[in-house]
Design a protein around this motif. Structure first.
Motif, mmCIF file in Angstrom:
data_model
loop_
_atom_site.group_PDB
_atom_site.id
_atom_site.type_symbol
_atom_site.label_atom_id
_atom_site.label_comp_id
_atom_site.label_asym_id
_atom_site.label_seq_id
_atom_site.Cartn_x
_atom_site.Cartn_y
_atom_site.Cartn_z
ATOM 1 N N ILE A 110 1.021 -1.010 -0.027
ATOM 2 C CA ILE A 110 0.056 0.048 0.012
ATOM 3 C C ILE A 110 1.047 1.207 0.021
ATOM 4 N N SER A 111 0.766 1.937 -1.042
ATOM 5 C CA SER A 111 1.666 3.320 -0.973
ATOM 6 C C SER A 111 1.159 4.303 -0.114
ATOM 7 N N TYR A 112 1.902 5.276 0.355
ATOM 8 C CA TYR A 112 1.654 6.360 1.490
ATOM 9 C C TYR A 112 0.486 7.448 0.901
ATOM 10 N N GLU A 113 0.293 7.229 -0.484
ATOM 11 C CA GLU A 113 -0.801 8.012 -1.183
ATOM 12 C C GLU A 113 -2.052 7.595 -0.941
ATOM 13 N N ASP A 114 -2.035 6.135 -0.545
ATOM 14 C CA ASP A 114 -3.406 5.521 -0.560
ATOM 15 C C ASP A 114 -3.938 5.712 0.905
ATOM 16 N N ILE A 115 -3.192 5.848 1.876
ATOM 17 C CA ILE A 115 -3.463 6.216 3.172
ATOM 18 C C ILE A 115 -4.152 7.555 3.327
ATOM 19 N N GLU A 116 -5.366 7.478 3.978
ATOM 20 C CA GLU A 116 -5.995 8.803 4.313
ATOM 21 C C GLU A 116 -5.661 9.219 5.719
ATOM 22 N N ASP A 121 -1.904 20.097 5.763
ATOM 23 C CA ASP A 121 -1.031 19.832 4.805
ATOM 24 C C ASP A 121 0.322 19.708 5.186
ATOM 25 N N ASP A 122 0.938 20.682 5.989
ATOM 26 C CA ASP A 122 2.232 20.676 6.393
ATOM 27 C C ASP A 122 2.751 19.470 6.926
ATOM 28 N N SER A 123 2.093 18.821 7.803
ATOM 29 C CA SER A 123 2.185 17.673 8.723
ATOM 30 C C SER A 123 2.339 16.581 7.814
ATOM 31 N N LYS A 124 1.210 16.560 6.796
ATOM 32 C CA LYS A 124 1.176 15.579 5.830
ATOM 33 C C LYS A 124 2.431 15.237 5.033
ATOM 34 N N THR A 125 3.037 16.400 4.675
ATOM 35 C CA THR A 125 4.172 16.383 4.006
ATOM 36 C C THR A 125 5.429 15.927 4.619
ATOM 37 N N ILE A 126 5.447 16.194 5.816
ATOM 38 C CA ILE A 126 6.384 15.781 6.708
ATOM 39 C C ILE A 126 6.667 14.207 6.892
ATOM 40 N N ILE A 127 5.236 13.946 7.217
ATOM 41 C CA ILE A 127 5.001 12.182 7.451
ATOM 42 C C ILE A 127 5.357 11.698 6.229
ATOM 43 N N GLN A 128 4.777 12.320 4.862
ATOM 44 C CA GLN A 128 4.926 11.662 3.724
ATOM 45 C C GLN A 128 6.546 11.415 3.502
ATOM 46 N N LYS A 129 7.408 12.624 3.569
ATOM 47 C CA LYS A 129 8.772 12.426 3.519
ATOM 48 C C LYS A 129 9.571 11.279 4.622
ATOM 49 N N LEU A 130 8.837 11.283 5.782
ATOM 50 C CA LEU A 130 9.604 10.446 6.436
ATOM 51 C C LEU A 130 9.237 8.873 5.888
ATOM 52 N N LEU A 131 8.014 8.726 5.682
ATOM 53 C CA LEU A 131 7.830 7.448 4.973
ATOM 54 C C LEU A 131 8.611 7.040 3.662
ATOM 55 N N ASN A 133 11.425 8.337 3.093
ATOM 56 C CA ASN A 133 13.040 8.133 3.537
ATOM 57 C C ASN A 133 12.972 6.546 4.352
ATOM 58 N N SER A 134 12.099 6.240 5.037
ATOM 59 C CA SER A 134 11.917 4.938 5.684
ATOM 60 C C SER A 134 12.225 3.926 4.608
ATOM 61 N N GLU A 135 11.124 3.987 3.750
ATOM 62 C CA GLU A 135 10.960 2.866 2.705
ATOM 63 C C GLU A 135 12.254 2.821 1.693
ATOM 64 N N LEU A 136 13.013 3.989 1.501
ATOM 65 C CA LEU A 136 14.069 4.017 0.674
ATOM 66 C C LEU A 136 15.363 3.466 1.728
ATOM 67 N N GLU A 137 15.414 3.824 2.809
ATOM 68 C CA GLU A 137 16.398 3.000 3.543
ATOM 69 C C GLU A 137 16.282 1.559 3.807
ATOM 70 N N LYS A 138 15.047 1.007 3.937
ATOM 71 C CA LYS A 138 14.619 -0.261 3.775
ATOM 72 C C LYS A 138 14.968 -0.996 2.495
ATOM 73 N N LEU A 139 14.688 -0.475 1.557
ATOM 74 C CA LEU A 139 14.963 -0.689 0.179
ATOM 75 C C LEU A 139 16.485 -1.026 0.005
ATOM 76 N N TYR A 140 17.425 -0.070 0.236
ATOM 77 C CA TYR A 140 18.710 -0.185 0.298
ATOM 78 C C TYR A 140 19.167 -1.180 1.136
ATOM 79 N N GLN A 141 18.874 -1.529 2.354
ATOM 80 C CA GLN A 141 19.112 -2.552 3.027
ATOM 81 C C GLN A 141 18.723 -3.872 2.370
ATOM 82 N N LYS A 142 17.726 -3.810 1.667
ATOM 83 C CA LYS A 142 17.396 -5.208 1.095
ATOM 84 C C LYS A 142 18.284 -5.318 -0.056
ATOM 85 N N LEU A 143 18.415 -4.375 -0.875
ATOM 86 C CA LEU A 143 19.244 -4.394 -1.948
ATOM 87 C C LEU A 143 20.784 -4.960 -1.492
ATOM 88 N N ASN A 144 21.278 -4.505 -0.485
ATOM 89 C CA ASN A 144 22.607 -5.131 -0.101
ATOM 90 C C ASN A 144 22.673 -6.313 0.491
#
Length: 193
Positions: A110-116, A121-131, A133-144
């Motif tokens: 489920i992508s973060y856009e699908d979650i209501e 708006d400001d808080s939403k953007t911060i949470i989206q950025k955190l999500l 970053n978290s997904e990217l970090e997880k992806l790079y760990q799995k790639l390694n």
């Protein structure tokens, strides 16, 4: 022993060439792959699998056949074409089972856009950025975790390189080999994810 290949060698010549591992055995393996690759289209038509799935299954089939020939597990009780068909068919059925079990639904993310989330708006953007970053970090760990070669292939593919370009950069024999390797690496990544 120097071989100049005609269109396709007879099965007995292919088997002998694969068993006799030397600098030319790669050519015998390649010709075996090319001689029976019509099974890919049959897999798409008969089993209703995607072409990418059938290419991957066919590649795995040929690798298994080569290993069986070298270990004398192929006894020649049937034609090589029939033997390849049976192994390929069994692997297709395994893939169908894999696709239809509940395990396949685990990969439906489920992508973060699908979650209501009812936030300003400001808080939403911060949470989206955190999500993100978290997904990217997880992806790079799995790639390694899937190995350096797979990591390179997936990163190049993610940057928009074609299978042909990846084959050239990573010294693969053909774009088809690059594509098969990429699909296997993506499957490993999916399993690790």
């Amino acid at each position: 022993m120097l071989y100049f290949f005609k269109k396709f060698l007879a099965d007995t010549e292919l088997i002998a060439g694969i068993k006799h591992t030397n600098t030319y055995s790669r050519r015998f393996e390649t010709q075996l792959f090319e001689k029976y690759q019509f099974h890919i289209k049959e897999g798409v038509r008969k089993h209703r699998l995607s072409e990418d799935e059938c290419v991957s299954i066919y590649s795995d089939t040929i690798i298994a056949i080569i290993e069986n020939i070298r270990k004398d597990k192929f006894e020649g009780r049937s034609e090589l074409k029939t033997y390849i068909y049976q192994v390929f068919n069994n692997k297709c059925v395994d893939q169908i089972r894999k696709n239809t079990t509940n395990k396949a639904s685990v990969y439906d993310a489920i992508s973060y856009e699908d979650i209501e989330i009812p936030l300003p708006d400001d808080s939403k953007t911060i949470i989206q950025k955190l999500l993100i970053n978290s997904e990217l970090e997880k992806l790079y760990q799995k790639l390694n975790s899937i190995g350096e070669k797979c990591k390179q292939i997936i990163l190049l593919w993610g940057e928009g390189y074609s299978d042909e370009e990846i084959a050239q950069q990573l010294n693969y024999h053909t774009a088809a080999v690059s594509k098969t390797s990429r699909l296997r690496c993506l499957e490993k990544l999916k399993e690790n994810y």
